[in-house]
Write a protein that holds these residues in place. Sequence first.
Motif, PDB file in Angstrom:
ATOM      1  N   CYS A 110       0.768  -1.138   0.023  1.00 53.22           N
ATOM      2  CA  CYS A 110       0.096  -0.155  -0.040  1.00 53.22           C
ATOM      3  C   CYS A 110       0.793   1.075  -0.027  1.00 53.22           C
ATOM      4  O   CYS A 110       2.126   1.185  -0.103  1.00 53.22           O
ATOM      5  N   ALA A 141      -7.753  -0.387   2.085  1.00 57.00           N
ATOM      6  CA  ALA A 141      -6.691   0.438   1.049  1.00 57.00           C
ATOM      7  C   ALA A 141      -6.410  -0.663  -0.059  1.00 57.00           C
ATOM      8  O   ALA A 141      -6.334  -0.004  -1.054  1.00 57.00           O
ATOM      9  N   VAL A 148      -3.995   4.940   2.589  1.00 58.45           N
ATOM     10  CA  VAL A 148      -4.331   4.520   3.690  1.00 58.45           C
ATOM     11  C   VAL A 148      -4.910   5.638   4.530  1.00 58.45           C
ATOM     12  O   VAL A 148      -5.818   5.730   5.272  1.00 58.45           O
TER      13      VAL A 148
END
Length: 216
Positions: free
Chosen positions: A12, A186, A17
């Motif tokens: 990610c 995410a 996030v």
Amino acid sequence: MKDEMTTRLERCYTGVVHDVMRAMGLKNFTLPAEIRPNMPEKVLAGPAFTIDGRVDPTADPHQTLLEWTGLLSKAKAGHVWVSQPNDRVVANMGELSAETLKNKGVLGCIADGYVRDSNFLLALEFQTWSRGYTPRDVVGYWLPRAFDVDIKIGDVVIAPGDYMIGDRDGLIRIPQAQVEEIVAAAEQAIATENLVRKAILEGVDPQEAYLRFGKF
């Protein structure tokens, strides 16, 4: 030595996030922008091994090194060293300490203060986040006060085991109790962003792409 969540989180990035956590109504999870990485091209992710420290200018030099090396011995493999030294004078990470931590399987270091031996840290490829650099060390000046306790960096409270993610844009703390939910969201957001990106590259109007996918 990385757990599954760390591996997923490494894929990610902080922007997505952040957006997920903001949409969830969470607050105070972005660390101060002044804390910067020595290797901005890499993502640092993993659960936090937290350290709280204190300044004592009258400390015995032998005692400071004894307690520092004792602290290093307690660091946990598969974790990120996250330190609130409560000091902006000395370095709270250096070459031998980083070598020790890396050999123990520690993933990297976040210090709300200074570090040193920066060329060695780069050669070791030990990811180190800090507010800057100084050659001055902890000897006769700084002592660890506690580890595996809640610490505060900026307006972010970090509990032991909370997950950290850092990339070129900055650092975020993810509450351990919600990490699965946040990482899953995410991952889904990244998949949606890929669809938006594809549409934009195909010439779709940006507002139309936003209305179609609900993200931009």
